[in-house]
Scaffold this motif. Structure first.
Motif, PDB file in Angstrom:
ATOM      1  N   GLN A  29       0.832  -1.208   0.000  1.00  0.00           N
ATOM      2  CA  GLN A  29       0.000   0.000   0.000  1.00  0.00           C
ATOM      3  C   GLN A  29       0.868   1.260   0.000  1.00  0.00           C
ATOM      4  O   GLN A  29       0.482   2.287  -0.568  1.00  0.00           O
ATOM      5  N   LEU A  36       0.778   7.750  -6.345  1.00  0.00           N
ATOM      6  CA  LEU A  36      -0.168   8.873  -6.424  1.00  0.00           C
ATOM      7  C   LEU A  36       0.549  10.224  -6.402  1.00  0.00           C
ATOM      8  O   LEU A  36      -0.057  11.256  -6.656  1.00  0.00           O
ATOM      9  N   PHE A  44       2.812  14.704  -1.840  1.00  0.00           N
ATOM     10  CA  PHE A  44       1.629  13.928  -1.435  1.00  0.00           C
ATOM     11  C   PHE A  44       1.954  12.928  -0.321  1.00  0.00           C
ATOM     12  O   PHE A  44       1.266  12.864   0.698  1.00  0.00           O
ATOM     13  N   VAL A  48       0.374  13.048   3.443  1.00  0.00           N
ATOM     14  CA  VAL A  48      -0.494  11.969   3.956  1.00  0.00           C
ATOM     15  C   VAL A  48       0.113  11.348   5.216  1.00  0.00           C
ATOM     16  O   VAL A  48      -0.587  11.108   6.209  1.00  0.00           O
ATOM     17  N   ILE A  51      -0.437  13.590   8.149  1.00  0.00           N
ATOM     18  CA  ILE A  51      -1.818  13.492   8.661  1.00  0.00           C
ATOM     19  C   ILE A  51      -1.931  12.231   9.528  1.00  0.00           C
ATOM     20  O   ILE A  51      -2.513  12.251  10.619  1.00  0.00           O
ATOM     21  N   GLU A  55      -3.010  12.236  13.515  1.00  0.00           N
ATOM     22  CA  GLU A  55      -4.211  11.519  13.974  1.00  0.00           C
ATOM     23  C   GLU A  55      -3.841  10.356  14.900  1.00  0.00           C
ATOM     24  O   GLU A  55      -4.511  10.122  15.904  1.00  0.00           O
ATOM     25  N   SER A  90      -3.424   0.767   7.711  1.00  0.00           N
ATOM     26  CA  SER A  90      -3.580   0.012   6.448  1.00  0.00           C
ATOM     27  C   SER A  90      -3.504   0.945   5.256  1.00  0.00           C
ATOM     28  O   SER A  90      -2.894   0.613   4.237  1.00  0.00           O
ATOM     29  N   SER A  91      -4.116   2.110   5.386  1.00  0.00           N
ATOM     30  CA  SER A  91      -4.185   3.056   4.261  1.00  0.00           C
ATOM     31  C   SER A  91      -2.820   3.569   3.832  1.00  0.00           C
ATOM     32  O   SER A  91      -2.632   3.923   2.670  1.00  0.00           O
TER      33      SER A  91
ATOM     34  N   ASP B  29     -12.841  10.298   8.105  1.00  0.00           N
ATOM     35  CA  ASP B  29     -11.405  10.316   8.356  1.00  0.00           C
ATOM     36  C   ASP B  29     -10.674  11.205   7.331  1.00  0.00           C
ATOM     37  O   ASP B  29     -10.787  10.990   6.124  1.00  0.00           O
ATOM     38  N   THR B  30      -9.906  12.184   7.862  1.00  0.00           N
ATOM     39  CA  THR B  30      -9.212  13.149   6.991  1.00  0.00           C
ATOM     40  C   THR B  30      -8.234  12.457   6.046  1.00  0.00           C
ATOM     41  O   THR B  30      -8.170  12.775   4.863  1.00  0.00           O
ATOM     42  N   LEU B  31      -7.475  11.511   6.584  1.00  0.00           N
ATOM     43  CA  LEU B  31      -6.469  10.826   5.779  1.00  0.00           C
ATOM     44  C   LEU B  31      -7.136  10.063   4.633  1.00  0.00           C
ATOM     45  O   LEU B  31      -6.691  10.109   3.486  1.00  0.00           O
ATOM     46  N   THR B  32      -8.208   9.374   4.953  1.00  0.00           N
ATOM     47  CA  THR B  32      -8.914   8.586   3.932  1.00  0.00           C
ATOM     48  C   THR B  32      -9.483   9.496   2.852  1.00  0.00           C
ATOM     49  O   THR B  32      -9.405   9.180   1.660  1.00  0.00           O
ATOM     50  N   LYS B  34      -8.346  12.369   1.876  1.00  0.00           N
ATOM     51  CA  LYS B  34      -7.227  12.854   1.048  1.00  0.00           C
ATOM     52  C   LYS B  34      -6.736  11.746   0.107  1.00  0.00           C
ATOM     53  O   LYS B  34      -6.475  11.983  -1.068  1.00  0.00           O
ATOM     54  N   LEU B  35      -6.637  10.553   0.648  1.00  0.00           N
ATOM     55  CA  LEU B  35      -6.175   9.423  -0.165  1.00  0.00           C
ATOM     56  C   LEU B  35      -7.158   9.156  -1.309  1.00  0.00           C
ATOM     57  O   LEU B  35      -6.757   9.011  -2.469  1.00  0.00           O
ATOM     58  N   SER B  38      -7.046  11.701  -4.082  1.00  0.00           N
ATOM     59  CA  SER B  38      -5.897  11.513  -4.976  1.00  0.00           C
ATOM     60  C   SER B  38      -6.100  10.331  -5.900  1.00  0.00           C
ATOM     61  O   SER B  38      -5.692  10.367  -7.056  1.00  0.00           O
ATOM     62  N   ILE B  39      -6.711   9.275  -5.399  1.00  0.00           N
ATOM     63  CA  ILE B  39      -6.977   8.107  -6.246  1.00  0.00           C
ATOM     64  C   ILE B  39      -7.924   8.503  -7.383  1.00  0.00           C
ATOM     65  O   ILE B  39      -7.688   8.164  -8.543  1.00  0.00           O
ATOM     66  N   LEU B 103     -11.835  -3.956   7.732  1.00  0.00           N
ATOM     67  CA  LEU B 103     -11.667  -5.393   7.979  1.00  0.00           C
ATOM     68  C   LEU B 103     -12.403  -5.841   9.230  1.00  0.00           C
ATOM     69  O   LEU B 103     -12.627  -7.023   9.443  1.00  0.00           O
ATOM     70  N   PRO B 125      -7.680  -1.025   2.672  1.00  0.00           N
ATOM     71  CA  PRO B 125      -7.462   0.277   2.051  1.00  0.00           C
ATOM     72  C   PRO B 125      -7.742   0.246   0.555  1.00  0.00           C
ATOM     73  O   PRO B 125      -7.517  -0.755  -0.110  1.00  0.00           O
ATOM     74  N   LEU B 126      -8.238   1.378   0.052  1.00  0.00           N
ATOM     75  CA  LEU B 126      -8.469   1.474  -1.391  1.00  0.00           C
ATOM     76  C   LEU B 126      -7.184   1.914  -2.076  1.00  0.00           C
ATOM     77  O   LEU B 126      -6.357   2.605  -1.500  1.00  0.00           O
TER      78      LEU B 126
END
Lengths: 154, 141
Positions: A29, A36, A44, A48, A51, A55, A90-91, B29-32, B34-35, B38-39, B103, B125-126
């Motif tokens: 990941q 990206l 980027f 990320v 962040i 958090e 995970s992200s 979720d801010t991080l998600t 943003k991610l 971008s995707i 999950l 995650p995507l």
């Protein structure tokens, strides 16, 4: 001379990343995150990851406060915080942090306070290791960009 | 790049969607967020975000919202993804809705989420490799 500096720094970056993948600290990941990053969003990955750090540290502080409370019994809240940590780890491809959070979550599901305290210590350890490695990576990247004559705000 | 009769630009790269998508990203979720932004940008789309299901519903209240795709997180405060999806379908919103689960969600929870009105469900995650083939196949269907 300038080219050699850039090449050497790139080799250091590659070596560090290889090591982090080999140790299982990072997974695929993280590579997806790097893909990206482009000219329109040159910082980027840095953005990320920062962040994620902000958090995560809030969540870890909250977990510690909850568990340090003698009257603590809110295992559901622990579970919710851990779900967030698992998701965000995970992200960004933070595999080891994610895995130790999953183990910690198992202890919380059993209402096991000593297990939770141990779990928290392990998560904090893995998180700080990851953070130190990421800082090293970003420092090398910044040096590489400077050596290559590229200016990005970092 | 070629311009179709509708004016939509088709890019010939296989790493992008067949049509420029307008996407609503719904996640607390801010991080998600943003991610996922971008995707979507990386696969040739544009996006808007909402922090929870209630915001997503409010965006559609005036009837002017028009999204090709909604990426809907499941667990959110104020209004969760399941409730928001049900509400949007009641409002006759016909956008593709892809649920985004974690999950921690079990099969029963995922099934209930699908039955709320999703077109598909993906686990976090995507990333580009996960979402692009799904979007293209949903568009073909």
């Amino acid at each position: 001379m300038l080219g050699l500096g850039v090449d050497r720094l790139q080799a250091d970056i590659n070596r560090l990343l290889t090591s982090l993948f080999h140790q299982g600290v990072l997974d695929e990941q993280f590579l997806q995150l790097q893909q990206l990053q482009d000219d329109t969003s040159p910082t980027f990955v840095y953005d990320v990851i920062n962040i994620y750090f902000d958090e995560s540290e809030k969540l870890l502080r909250s977990l510690r406060l909850l568990l340090m409370d003698r009257e603590f019994s809110d295992y559901k809240k622990i579970g919710l915080h851990l779900n967030q940590l698992v998701g965000s780890s995970s992200s960004i491809g933070a595999r080891r942090v994610r895995n130790v959070c999953v183990a910690f979550r198992s202890a919380s599901e059993l209402n096991n306070r000593p297990g939770c305290l141990r779990g928290l210590e392990v998560v904090e350890h893995e998180y700080h290791y990851l953070k130190n490695m990421m800082h090293e990576l970003f420092q090398l990247e910044q040096q590489r960009l400077l050596a290559a004559g590229v200016r990005y705000p970092m | 790049m070629a311009t179709t009769s509708t004016g939509a630009i088709e890019k010939t790269k296989s790493v992008e969607v067949k049509k420029k998508l307008n996407v609503l990203i719904v996640d607390d979720d801010t991080l998600t967020r943003k991610l996922h932004e971008s995707i979507i940008k990386a696969i040739g789309g544009i996006s808007q975000t909402a922090k929870n299901g209630e915001e997503a519903v409010n965006i559609h209240q005036n009837g002017n919202a028009s999204f090709d795709l909604i990426l809907m997180d499941k667990e959110m405060p104020e209004m969760d993804g399941l409730s928001a999806t049900k509400k949007l379908r009641e409002m006759k919103v016909t956008s593709m809705i892809i649920g985004v689960t974690s999950l921690a969600d079990n099969e029963v929870e995922r099934k209930a989420f699908m039955e709320a009105g999703l077109n598909h469900c993906l686990a976090k995650p995507l990333n580009k490799d996960k979402i692009l083939p799904l979007i293209n196949s949903l568009m073909d269907a």
